[in-house]
Design a protein around this motif. Structure first.
Motif, PDB file in Angstrom:
ATOM      1  N   SER A 182       0.989   3.972  -3.016  1.00 51.75           N
ATOM      2  CA  SER A 182       0.777   5.399  -2.756  1.00 51.75           C
ATOM      3  C   SER A 182       1.904   6.241  -3.347  1.00 51.75           C
ATOM      4  CB  SER A 182       0.692   5.659  -1.256  1.00 51.75           C
ATOM      5  OG  SER A 182      -0.363   4.948  -0.695  1.00 51.75           O
ATOM      6  N   VAL A 226       0.841  -1.198   0.000  1.00 50.36           N
ATOM      7  CA  VAL A 226       0.000   0.000   0.000  1.00 50.36           C
ATOM      8  C   VAL A 226       0.878   1.250   0.000  1.00 50.36           C
ATOM      9  CG1 VAL A 226      -1.648   1.333   1.380  1.00 50.36           C
ATOM     10  CG2 VAL A 226      -2.002  -1.110   1.036  1.00 50.36           C
ATOM     11  N   THR A 227       1.943   1.237   0.771  1.00 50.26           N
ATOM     12  CA  THR A 227       2.870   2.369   0.797  1.00 50.26           C
ATOM     13  C   THR A 227       3.521   2.564  -0.569  1.00 50.26           C
ATOM     14  OG1 THR A 227       3.308   1.931   3.132  1.00 50.26           O
ATOM     15  CG2 THR A 227       4.880   3.336   1.965  1.00 50.26           C
TER      16      THR A 227
END
Length: 101
Positions: A11, A7-8
């Motif tokens: 992003s 997810v990081t």
């Protein structure tokens, strides 16, 4: 790769894709450009494509089970690394044009 790390990464790639899309749209496409202007223009295009590919693969991998995922981390890391290198090249463009002004 754990889901939180993915997810990081996704992003980060999304922000990078916004950067490349703004950069590509702000460039004019004249035929008679010096070599360095073409280098930076193509760096922006290649970086945008590589970012979009890495982002799409990372997004798909996020929803696949970790045990049977056909998408290996390398498939996201390689185009992501190309995108980061292109962003660095465009950062050098900012430094050289700022010092030339």
């Amino acid at each position: 790769m754990p889901s939180a790390d993915m997810v990081t990464l996704i992003s980060f790639l999304a922000v990078l894709l916004i950067f490349f899309s703004i950069d590509v749209r702000s460039r004019d496409s004249a035929d008679s450009k010096p070599w360095h202007a073409r280098l930076f223009e193509w760096s922006s295009r290649v970086g945008g494509i590589a970012t979009a590919l890495a982002l799409a693969l990372g997004w798909v991998d996020l929803f696949l089970p970790d045990e049977t995922s056909p998408i290996h981390v390398v498939f996201v890391a390689v185009p992501g690394s190309v995108a980061v290198l292109c962003a660095i090249v465009l950062g050098l463009e900012m430094l050289t044009t700022a010092s030339a002004s």
